[in-house]
Design a protein around this motif. Structure first.
Motif, short mmCIF file in Angstrom:
data_model
loop_
_atom_site.label_atom_id
_atom_site.label_comp_id
_atom_site.label_asym_id
_atom_site.label_seq_id
_atom_site.Cartn_x
_atom_site.Cartn_y
_atom_site.Cartn_z
N ASP A 4 -5.96 4.37 7.18
CA ASP A 4 -7.05 3.30 7.75
C ASP A 4 -7.48 1.92 6.14
OD1 ASP A 4 -8.00 4.23 9.93
OD2 ASP A 4 -8.58 5.57 9.41
N LEU A 5 -7.08 2.56 4.94
CA LEU A 5 -7.42 1.56 3.76
C LEU A 5 -6.88 2.01 2.85
CD1 LEU A 5 -8.82 -1.03 2.77
CD2 LEU A 5 -10.88 0.70 2.28
N LEU A 6 -5.92 1.25 1.92
CA LEU A 6 -5.35 1.81 0.99
C LEU A 6 -5.74 1.19 -0.46
CD1 LEU A 6 -2.63 3.41 -0.61
CD2 LEU A 6 -1.93 1.20 0.03
N ILE A 7 -6.24 1.12 -1.57
CA ILE A 7 -6.58 0.85 -2.86
C ILE A 7 -6.11 1.33 -3.63
CG2 ILE A 7 -8.30 1.12 -4.28
CD1 ILE A 7 -9.78 2.47 -0.92
N MET A 8 -4.66 0.37 -4.62
CA MET A 8 -3.87 0.57 -6.02
C MET A 8 -4.81 0.07 -6.83
SD MET A 8 -0.32 -0.29 -3.96
CE MET A 8 -1.10 -1.36 -3.95
N MET A 9 -4.85 0.97 -7.52
CA MET A 9 -5.72 0.48 -8.67
C MET A 9 -4.68 0.54 -9.92
SD MET A 9 -8.60 0.58 -8.11
CE MET A 9 -9.39 0.01 -9.73
N GLY A 10 -5.48 0.48 -11.57
CA GLY A 10 -4.28 -0.17 -12.97
C GLY A 10 -3.52 0.25 -13.43
N GLY A 11 -2.61 0.81 -14.04
CA GLY A 11 -2.13 0.75 -14.91
C GLY A 11 -1.45 0.20 -15.91
N PRO A 12 -1.51 1.47 -17.30
CA PRO A 12 -0.59 0.83 -18.63
C PRO A 12 0.99 0.17 -18.30
CG PRO A 12 -0.68 2.53 -18.78
CD PRO A 12 -1.60 2.40 -17.32
N MET A 13 2.04 0.50 -17.43
CA MET A 13 3.05 -0.30 -17.32
C MET A 13 3.49 -1.07 -16.21
SD MET A 13 1.33 2.89 -14.59
CE MET A 13 1.94 4.13 -15.02
N GLY A 14 4.62 -1.52 -16.41
CA GLY A 14 4.94 -3.06 -15.89
C GLY A 14 5.98 -2.73 -14.47
N VAL A 15 5.39 -3.22 -13.61
CA VAL A 15 6.44 -3.22 -12.01
C VAL A 15 7.73 -3.03 -12.55
CG1 VAL A 15 6.46 -4.25 -10.36
CG2 VAL A 15 3.73 -3.91 -10.92
N TYR A 16 8.34 -4.07 -13.85
CA TYR A 16 9.77 -3.85 -13.93
C TYR A 16 9.95 -2.47 -14.58
CZ TYR A 16 6.53 -5.91 -18.07
OH TYR A 16 6.08 -5.55 -19.00
N GLU A 17 9.48 -1.71 -14.97
CA GLU A 17 9.97 -0.57 -15.68
C GLU A 17 10.20 0.53 -15.63
OE1 GLU A 17 6.80 -1.12 -19.61
OE2 GLU A 17 5.88 -0.40 -18.01
N HIS A 18 11.30 0.49 -14.00
CA HIS A 18 11.28 1.47 -13.62
C HIS A 18 12.22 1.99 -14.18
CE1 HIS A 18 12.24 -1.56 -9.73
NE2 HIS A 18 11.14 -1.89 -10.55
N ASP A 19 13.21 2.14 -14.67
CA ASP A 19 13.46 3.50 -15.55
C ASP A 19 12.76 4.09 -16.84
OD1 ASP A 19 16.38 2.20 -15.41
OD2 ASP A 19 16.11 1.13 -17.25
N ARG A 20 11.60 3.58 -16.60
CA ARG A 20 10.08 4.42 -17.19
C ARG A 20 9.73 5.32 -16.01
NH1 ARG A 20 7.50 1.13 -22.14
NH2 ARG A 20 6.17 4.09 -22.43
#
Length: 234
Positions: free
Chosen positions: A48-64
């Motif tokens: 019913d509710l989605l909460i997405m928190m933080g993190g040190p990675m970048g959204v563009y760091e698909h390889d890692r």
């Protein structure tokens, strides 16, 4: 009972001060870590509710971080259905990416307690509760504003600090949930290199946390409580 799912990108970045208004709004809270082998099977459209928190990675760091494209794909499906969603820091950047916007390094670190500047639209939104309140910032990435959203707040360093789409989507670059959570010490320990990049002193940051943290959390709880109360309303 309504169900809320918190997606954690690292265990030390949870919902913290936001837990109280979420529980007060009648949600049972579940959590999942993106590192869990169960994450690939999770349907992000279901809660019913989605909460997405933080993190040190970048959204563009698909390889890692090969889970990032999967999360963005799942999130995009949820947003297509206008399901209630909150994103914080990395979570806000994930929302921007899922809406088709570019996410990229901003060129400088924004770290420490400082107020945001709420615009006219923000003053008529739940963001009014945090206007002028020193809040924790800890990021160096930013994003283009997605199409179809409304900008709510800025700082001198980063123009895109908060946006919404209707009543069911809220994206926050700052950390109004942090100020009373003991995991703040884990941030100082694990992200110590960020302090050097930002020219910040750990002792001064702890002092600011003690001085400003309770007020930041109180304002953040009021903001999230009002946002939750308005979900689904025309």
């Amino acid at each position: 009972m309504k169900r809320a799912l918190i997606v954690r990108h690292v265990p030390r970045e949870g919902a913290a001060g936001y837990l109280k208004p979420i529980e007060a709004a009648g949600y049972h809270i579940d959590r999942i870590d993106v590192a869990s082998r169960d994450f690939a099977a999770v349907d992000l459209c279901e809660p019913d509710l989605l909460i997405m928190m933080g993190g040190p990675m970048g959204v563009y760091e698909h390889d890692r971080h090969p889970w990032i494209p999967l999360q963005i794909e799942k999130l995009a499906a949820r947003l297509d259905n206008d399901r209630p969603t909150l994103g914080v820091c990395l979570g806000s950047q994930m929302i921007a990416a899922a809406l088709g916007a570019r996410v990229y390094p901003g060129g400088h670190m924004e770290l420490g307690f400082a107020p945001i500047r709420v615009n006219e639209a923000g003053a008529e939104s739940p963001l009014r509760h945090v206007d002028g309140v020193p809040l924790l910032h800890w990021h160096s990435d930013t994003f283009d504003l997605p199409d179809g959203v409304e900008l709510l707040a800025s700082t001198d360093r980063y123009a895109h600090q908060a946006f919404r789409r209707g009543r069911n989507l809220l994206a926050l670059q700052f950390h109004a949930e942090m100020g009373e959570d003991p995991r703040f010490e884990d941030w100082l320990t694990h992200f110590w290199a960020d302090l050097d990049v930002a020219g910040q002193c750990g002792v001064a940051l702890r002092r600011d946390h003690d001085d400003h943290g309770p007020g930041a959390v109180a304002a953040g709880r009021a903001m999230i409580g009002e946002w939750l109360a308005g979900l689904g309303k025309a």
